[in-house]
Design a protein around this motif. Structure first.
Motif, PDB file in Angstrom:
ATOM      1  N   ARG A 144       0.831  -1.205   0.000  1.00  0.00           N
ATOM      2  CA  ARG A 144       0.000   0.000   0.000  1.00  0.00           C
ATOM      3  C   ARG A 144       0.865   1.255   0.000  1.00  0.00           C
ATOM      4  O   ARG A 144       0.607   2.203  -0.747  1.00  0.00           O
ATOM      5  CB  ARG A 144      -0.941  -0.011   1.203  1.00  0.00           C
ATOM      6  N   ALA A 145       1.908   1.267   0.822  1.00  0.00           N
ATOM      7  CA  ALA A 145       2.795   2.435   0.877  1.00  0.00           C
ATOM      8  C   ALA A 145       3.506   2.646  -0.454  1.00  0.00           C
ATOM      9  O   ALA A 145       3.645   3.786  -0.919  1.00  0.00           O
ATOM     10  CB  ALA A 145       3.804   2.269   2.009  1.00  0.00           C
ATOM     11  N   GLU A 148       1.031   4.091  -2.961  1.00  0.00           N
ATOM     12  CA  GLU A 148       0.759   5.498  -2.654  1.00  0.00           C
ATOM     13  C   GLU A 148       1.938   6.390  -3.029  1.00  0.00           C
ATOM     14  O   GLU A 148       1.742   7.517  -3.490  1.00  0.00           O
ATOM     15  CB  GLU A 148       0.383   5.640  -1.173  1.00  0.00           C
ATOM     16  N   ARG A 149       3.184   5.887  -2.853  1.00  0.00           N
ATOM     17  CA  ARG A 149       4.360   6.682  -3.251  1.00  0.00           C
ATOM     18  C   ARG A 149       4.400   6.914  -4.762  1.00  0.00           C
ATOM     19  O   ARG A 149       5.018   7.874  -5.230  1.00  0.00           O
ATOM     20  CB  ARG A 149       5.653   6.010  -2.783  1.00  0.00           C
ATOM     21  N   LYS A 153      -4.149   7.128  -6.484  1.00  0.00           N
ATOM     22  CA  LYS A 153      -5.192   7.553  -5.551  1.00  0.00           C
ATOM     23  C   LYS A 153      -5.967   6.336  -5.061  1.00  0.00           C
ATOM     24  O   LYS A 153      -6.379   5.488  -5.857  1.00  0.00           O
ATOM     25  CB  LYS A 153      -6.174   8.509  -6.240  1.00  0.00           C
ATOM     26  N   GLN A 154      -6.198   6.266  -3.759  1.00  0.00           N
ATOM     27  CA  GLN A 154      -7.016   5.186  -3.220  1.00  0.00           C
ATOM     28  C   GLN A 154      -8.476   5.461  -3.543  1.00  0.00           C
ATOM     29  O   GLN A 154      -8.983   6.558  -3.301  1.00  0.00           O
ATOM     30  CB  GLN A 154      -6.835   5.055  -1.707  1.00  0.00           C
ATOM     31  N   TYR A 175      -6.611   1.158  -5.944  1.00  0.00           N
ATOM     32  CA  TYR A 175      -5.997   2.445  -6.291  1.00  0.00           C
ATOM     33  C   TYR A 175      -6.037   2.617  -7.808  1.00  0.00           C
ATOM     34  O   TYR A 175      -6.140   1.634  -8.551  1.00  0.00           O
ATOM     35  CB  TYR A 175      -4.524   2.470  -5.884  1.00  0.00           C
TER      36      TYR A 175
END
Length: 197
Positions: A144-145, A148-149, A153-154, A175
């Motif tokens: 998940r990290a 996101e990096r 977008k979730q 995402y």
């Protein structure tokens, strides 16, 4: 140009080659390092199941459902992981990047953003996608990290979405990156790679 074709893709850090049974030995070694296959929140094949997993991905490619690559370290010419385009929907110009794993030694080295830069460039620049999706287990915080990096977008969480091999129910976090967001995402990925030099 087919969404499930797998041309060789490369940059100065990593090479993506069409997945083949010839990669099985190196991939078996890569998954054994750190016993990656033991992670309960993901599905990484163990050494004994590597050839079967490669065959499964290639069968999905023949069914026009997946584009599988081996992630190869150009310094050693050895496969250190796998990745795919999956959930391919060519008529709606969208696909998912998934079923990705890397040898433990490659974690945190810049390999993952280098791989994602190649895959996203192919999806948006070569194939004309309007949407690229990523899905992961709610409990896979590392994945998940990393997603996101990227700048994805979730969109939400699909609860009890999938039955995992051990029988537990996976909540899937979804995402996406849209074509309008791709220029900024590309700049961010390139800046991250430049800082790792």
């Amino acid at each position: 140009m087919s969404f499930t074709s797998t041309p060789t893709l490369e940059n100065d850090r990593i090479r993506l080659e069409p997945l083949a049974l010839a990669h099985a030995g190196a991939l078996a070694e890569a998954t054994a390092e750190g016993e990656l296959w033991r992670a309960w929140y993901t599905s990484i094949p163990d050494a004994a199941g590597m050839s079967d997993e490669i065959e499964r991905r290639l069968a999905r490619q023949r069914a026009d459902d997946m584009a599988p690559w081996a992630i190869v370290d150009p310094a050693t010419d050895r496969a250190i992981g796998m990745t795919t385009f999956c959930d391919v929907d060519e008529s709606n110009l969208r696909l998912e990047i998934g079923y990705t794993w890397l040898a433990r030694a490659a974690h945190g080295t810049g390999v993952n953003p280098a791989v994602k830069l190649l895959l996203l460039s192919r999806a948006f620049d070569d194939l004309g996608c309007i949407r690229v999706q990523f899905c992961t287990h709610w409990h896979n915080r590392q994945s998940r990290a990393a997603i996101e990096r990227l700048g994805a977008k979730q969109e939400g969480v699909l609860r009890s979405h999938r039955v995992m091999p051990d029988g537990h129910l996976r909540d899937t976090v979804v995402y996406s990156i849209l074509d309008t967001e791709w220029p900024a995402v590309r700049r961010g990925l390139q800046a991250r790679l430049d800082s790792k030099r």
